[in-house]
Design a protein around this motif. Structure first.
Motif, PDB file in Angstrom:
ATOM      1  N   GLU A 490     -31.741  14.592  -9.984  1.00  0.00           N
ATOM      2  CA  GLU A 490     -31.640  14.404 -11.427  1.00  0.00           C
ATOM      3  C   GLU A 490     -32.749  15.156 -12.164  1.00  0.00           C
ATOM      4  N   ASN A 491     -33.970  15.056 -11.639  1.00  0.00           N
ATOM      5  CA  ASN A 491     -35.085  15.774 -12.276  1.00  0.00           C
ATOM      6  C   ASN A 491     -34.939  17.290 -12.111  1.00  0.00           C
ATOM      7  N   PHE A 492     -34.418  17.698 -10.970  1.00  0.00           N
ATOM      8  CA  PHE A 492     -34.191  19.128 -10.769  1.00  0.00           C
ATOM      9  C   PHE A 492     -33.217  19.686 -11.810  1.00  0.00           C
ATOM     10  N   CYS A 493     -32.106  18.969 -12.055  1.00  0.00           N
ATOM     11  CA  CYS A 493     -31.121  19.429 -13.035  1.00  0.00           C
ATOM     12  C   CYS A 493     -31.716  19.454 -14.439  1.00  0.00           C
ATOM     13  N   HIS A 494     -32.553  18.489 -14.733  1.00  0.00           N
ATOM     14  CA  HIS A 494     -33.127  18.412 -16.074  1.00  0.00           C
ATOM     15  C   HIS A 494     -34.229  19.452 -16.280  1.00  0.00           C
ATOM     16  N   GLN A 495     -35.122  19.629 -15.277  1.00  0.00           N
ATOM     17  CA  GLN A 495     -36.289  20.486 -15.447  1.00  0.00           C
ATOM     18  C   GLN A 495     -36.012  21.953 -15.111  1.00  0.00           C
ATOM     19  N   TRP A 496     -35.197  22.194 -14.094  1.00  0.00           N
ATOM     20  CA  TRP A 496     -35.024  23.565 -13.615  1.00  0.00           C
ATOM     21  C   TRP A 496     -33.651  24.153 -13.949  1.00  0.00           C
ATOM     22  N   ALA A 497     -32.589  23.367 -13.811  1.00  0.00           N
ATOM     23  CA  ALA A 497     -31.250  23.919 -14.021  1.00  0.00           C
ATOM     24  C   ALA A 497     -30.784  23.765 -15.457  1.00  0.00           C
ATOM     25  N   GLY A 498     -31.249  22.764 -16.154  1.00  0.00           N
ATOM     26  CA  GLY A 498     -30.823  22.550 -17.533  1.00  0.00           C
ATOM     27  C   GLY A 498     -29.341  22.234 -17.644  1.00  0.00           C
ATOM     28  N   THR A 499     -28.814  21.495 -16.696  1.00  0.00           N
ATOM     29  CA  THR A 499     -27.397  21.155 -16.697  1.00  0.00           C
ATOM     30  C   THR A 499     -27.220  19.710 -16.209  1.00  0.00           C
ATOM     31  N   SER A 500     -25.972  19.304 -16.122  1.00  0.00           N
ATOM     32  CA  SER A 500     -25.702  17.919 -15.729  1.00  0.00           C
ATOM     33  C   SER A 500     -25.793  17.755 -14.218  1.00  0.00           C
ATOM     34  N   LEU A 501     -26.046  16.534 -13.817  1.00  0.00           N
ATOM     35  CA  LEU A 501     -26.125  16.218 -12.393  1.00  0.00           C
ATOM     36  C   LEU A 501     -24.760  16.378 -11.722  1.00  0.00           C
ATOM     37  N   ASP A 502     -23.687  16.002 -12.414  1.00  0.00           N
ATOM     38  CA  ASP A 502     -22.342  16.123 -11.829  1.00  0.00           C
ATOM     39  C   ASP A 502     -21.997  17.571 -11.513  1.00  0.00           C
ATOM     40  N   PHE A 507     -21.127  21.585  -7.251  1.00  0.00           N
ATOM     41  CA  PHE A 507     -21.467  22.891  -6.666  1.00  0.00           C
ATOM     42  C   PHE A 507     -21.946  22.722  -5.224  1.00  0.00           C
ATOM     43  N   ARG A 508     -22.777  21.713  -4.976  1.00  0.00           N
ATOM     44  CA  ARG A 508     -23.303  21.499  -3.626  1.00  0.00           C
ATOM     45  C   ARG A 508     -22.192  21.129  -2.645  1.00  0.00           C
ATOM     46  N   GLU A 509     -21.234  20.327  -3.095  1.00  0.00           N
ATOM     47  CA  GLU A 509     -20.140  19.939  -2.218  1.00  0.00           C
ATOM     48  C   GLU A 509     -19.293  21.149  -1.823  1.00  0.00           C
ATOM     49  N   ARG A 510     -19.005  22.013  -2.772  1.00  0.00           N
ATOM     50  CA  ARG A 510     -18.207  23.217  -2.463  1.00  0.00           C
ATOM     51  C   ARG A 510     -18.979  24.158  -1.539  1.00  0.00           C
ATOM     52  N   LEU A 511     -20.282  24.204  -1.711  1.00  0.00           N
ATOM     53  CA  LEU A 511     -21.097  25.058  -0.852  1.00  0.00           C
ATOM     54  C   LEU A 511     -21.144  24.540   0.580  1.00  0.00           C
ATOM     55  N   LEU A 512     -21.226  23.264   0.725  1.00  0.00           N
ATOM     56  CA  LEU A 512     -21.252  22.670   2.065  1.00  0.00           C
ATOM     57  C   LEU A 512     -19.948  22.938   2.805  1.00  0.00           C
ATOM     58  N   LEU A 513     -18.824  22.892   2.066  1.00  0.00           N
ATOM     59  CA  LEU A 513     -17.528  23.161   2.694  1.00  0.00           C
ATOM     60  C   LEU A 513     -17.452  24.609   3.165  1.00  0.00           C
ATOM     61  N   LYS A 514     -18.009  25.524   2.391  1.00  0.00           N
ATOM     62  CA  LYS A 514     -17.996  26.943   2.795  1.00  0.00           C
ATOM     63  C   LYS A 514     -18.848  27.167   4.043  1.00  0.00           C
ATOM     64  N   GLU A 515     -20.039  26.547   4.060  1.00  0.00           N
ATOM     65  CA  GLU A 515     -20.924  26.720   5.212  1.00  0.00           C
ATOM     66  C   GLU A 515     -20.298  26.118   6.472  1.00  0.00           C
TER      67      GLU A 515
END
Length: 523
Positions: A490-502, A507-515
């Motif tokens: 949550e803090n990463f999205c707020h401080q670094w990504a500037g986007t929502s947690l969802d 994005f992480r779920e789709r990346l895990l499926l690709k890997e």
């Protein structure tokens, strides 16, 4: 008397009246007064006698023929003063107009018939009045007596019915009890037969006693199978001979102090003797010992699961001396003792005197580590006392040397993150180092500043965050900031990504499926 005097005067002037005409005239003349007089039984007899005296003779005492009492007995032919006191309860009510009293008078047949009709009517009316006055009360009393008898009869019948019903219930209850007992016996037999069928393979492998079956059935509820019972038999056969009620009570106590149901199987397989430990003399005393070390109740169950063999060690002869060694010989602070035991419960049941001396000497020689640094390592990661020097400690130190770290940096990293000794070289440390250099464009010395990087998951934390910032074009040029990997999602999205947690989680779920797909294709 005034009425009779007046009528007597009239009668004296007319001697042609018959007896019947006389009474008819008297009744017509008196009307209601005459009826009222008749109601007074004593007065009407006297009045009639006076009438006859006036009409027949001048003598006040006159001869009366055939006089009889109310009971049929002959009386004196002369009137007396006592006759005036005739009782009101004459059964004949109307005997003052009977045929016997007027036998010397000539009455025509028509008058006789008319008189009989009047007598009959009056008798019926008198009977009706008698019923209304006396008979009604008698009927009422009879009715009440009948109701009382019926009520008593009903109560008696009710009691009889109740007794019959109670006897019937008692009989049915006894039959049901017998039926339940027989049903219970049959079910026990069926359960025993079913148990034998379930453990057919076990019976072939072991000399299975039928008395063990109840215990095996109970242990099966915790997930133990025939192969597990064979292990128990090989490790400690007497544990299968424990009474099922005792075993159930002891396992229930373990559950009550925080052991999870799913961990009971693990505990029994590691320490089958625990089924034979008594609650009062063993289980409770060891749990109380952990409490005195400062272990919170919420962690007691986890410590028991990790080290069930603790119950086989004497508190005074084994556990207390170990605690004393940790405090006095190694130098662990007393306020850190609870933390050390929670991190590595096995430390209570192992001989740490020899292991501590060997590891202390090795770390001092390899890294030149002072005693304080080694104590910090043990406090943060007490498992280090259990790791093999040749298979555990030395290979990791050599890996850090091999990637270009100096001894001082290695000591700093290991003092800060002693868990490095527990990480796999091929499956963890090497892949992270390669990603740090090739993808994040960082140098080795950055690990000295952020040694936590080595403890983070490459698939769940490092790669997803790096790729997400790259996709958003927010990743800085040059070395990727390792500080962005430390905060929560949550803090990463707020401080670094500037986007929502969802958005990041998707994005992480789709990346895990690709890997995962890439790894599957390689295989």
């Amino acid at each position: 008397m005034a009425v009779f005097l007046l009528f007597t005067t009239t009668f004296n002037h007319s001697h042609t009246y018959t007896t019947f005409n006389f009474f008819t005239s008297l009744q017509n003349f008196c009307g209601d007064s005459f009826s009222n007089l008749k109601a007074k039984g004593r007065i009407h007899r006297i009045c009639c006698r006076k009438v006859r005296v006036v009409s027949s003779h001048s003598n006040p005492k006159i001869l009366k023929r055939n006089r009889k009492s109310r009971y049929g007995q002959p009386l004196s032919p002369y009137d007396s003063e006592e006759e005036k006191e005739v009782d009101d309860d004459d059964s004949g009510g109307d005997d003052w107009i009977s045929d016997e009293e007027f036998a010397d008078n000539k009455i025509s047949e028509a008058d006789r018939q008319k008189l009989k009709m009047q007598n009959s009517t009056k008798m019926k009316q008198g009977s009706r009045r008698h019923l209304e006055r006396g008979g009604g009360a008698s009927s009422l009393n009879s009715g009440r007596n009948l109701e009382t008898r019926q009520h008593k009869l009903g109560i008696k019948n009710g009691k009889d019915i109740l007794k019959k019903r109670e006897s019937s219930i008692s009989y049915n209850t006894s039959r049901q009890s017998a039926s339940i007992s027989s049903l219970g016996d049959s079910r026990e037999k069926e359960a025993e037969s079913s148990s034998k069928k379930r453990f057919t393979h076990l019976s072939e492998e072991l000399d299975l006693d039928d008395r063990w079956l109840p215990l095996l059935d109970h242990l099966s509820t915790f997930g133990l199978k025939e192969s597990h019972f064979i292990q128990m038999y090989e490790r400690h056969m007497p544990s299968l001979q424990i009474n099922v009620d005792s075993a159930e009570e002891r396992l229930g106590y373990l559950l009550s102090v925080g052991v999870k149901h799913r961990d009971i199987r693990k505990i029994i397989l590691r320490q089958p003797q625990i089924l034979g430990y008594t609650i009062e003399n063993n289980l409770k005393s060891h749990v109380a010992f952990l409490g005195r070390l400062g272990i919170p109740e919420s962690r007691i169950g986890q410590i028991i699961t990790a080290t069930p063999s603790m119950f086989s060690y004497s508190i005074d002869n084994s556990l207390k001396p170990t605690v004393k060694y940790l405090l006095e010989e190694i130098g662990i602070e007393k306020h850190d003792l609870s933390k050390v035991v929670q991190l590595s419960p096995q430390i209570l049941v192992q001989r740490i005197d020899n292991t501590w001396t060997a590891r202390f000497n090795f770390l001092t020689k390899e890294l030149g580590a002072p005693r304080e640094s080694i104590v910090k390592m043990v406090t943060k990661h007490p498992q280090i006392l259990h790791y093999s020097i040749e298979d555990g400690l030395r290979p990791r130190i050599n890996f850090l040397r091999g990637i270009g770290m100096c001894i001082s940096d290695i000591l700093k990293v290991l003092t800060s993150l002693t868990q490095v000794f527990s990480l796999s070289l091929e499956g963890n440390l090497k892949p992270k180092y390669m990603y740090l250099i090739n993808e994040l464009k960082n140098e080795v010395h950055s690990l000295t500043k952020y040694p936590t990087y080595l403890s983070l998951s490459l698939d769940q934390r490092i790669r997803p965050r790096h790729r997400f910032l790259v996709s958003l074009k927010k990743a800085p040029k040059g070395p990727f900031p390792l500080s962005s990997l430390v905060p929560t999602d949550e803090n990463f999205c707020h401080q670094w990504a500037g986007t929502s947690l969802d958005k990041y989680l998707d994005f992480r779920e789709r990346l895990l499926l690709k890997e995962f797909a890439k790894k599957y294709e390689r295989k």
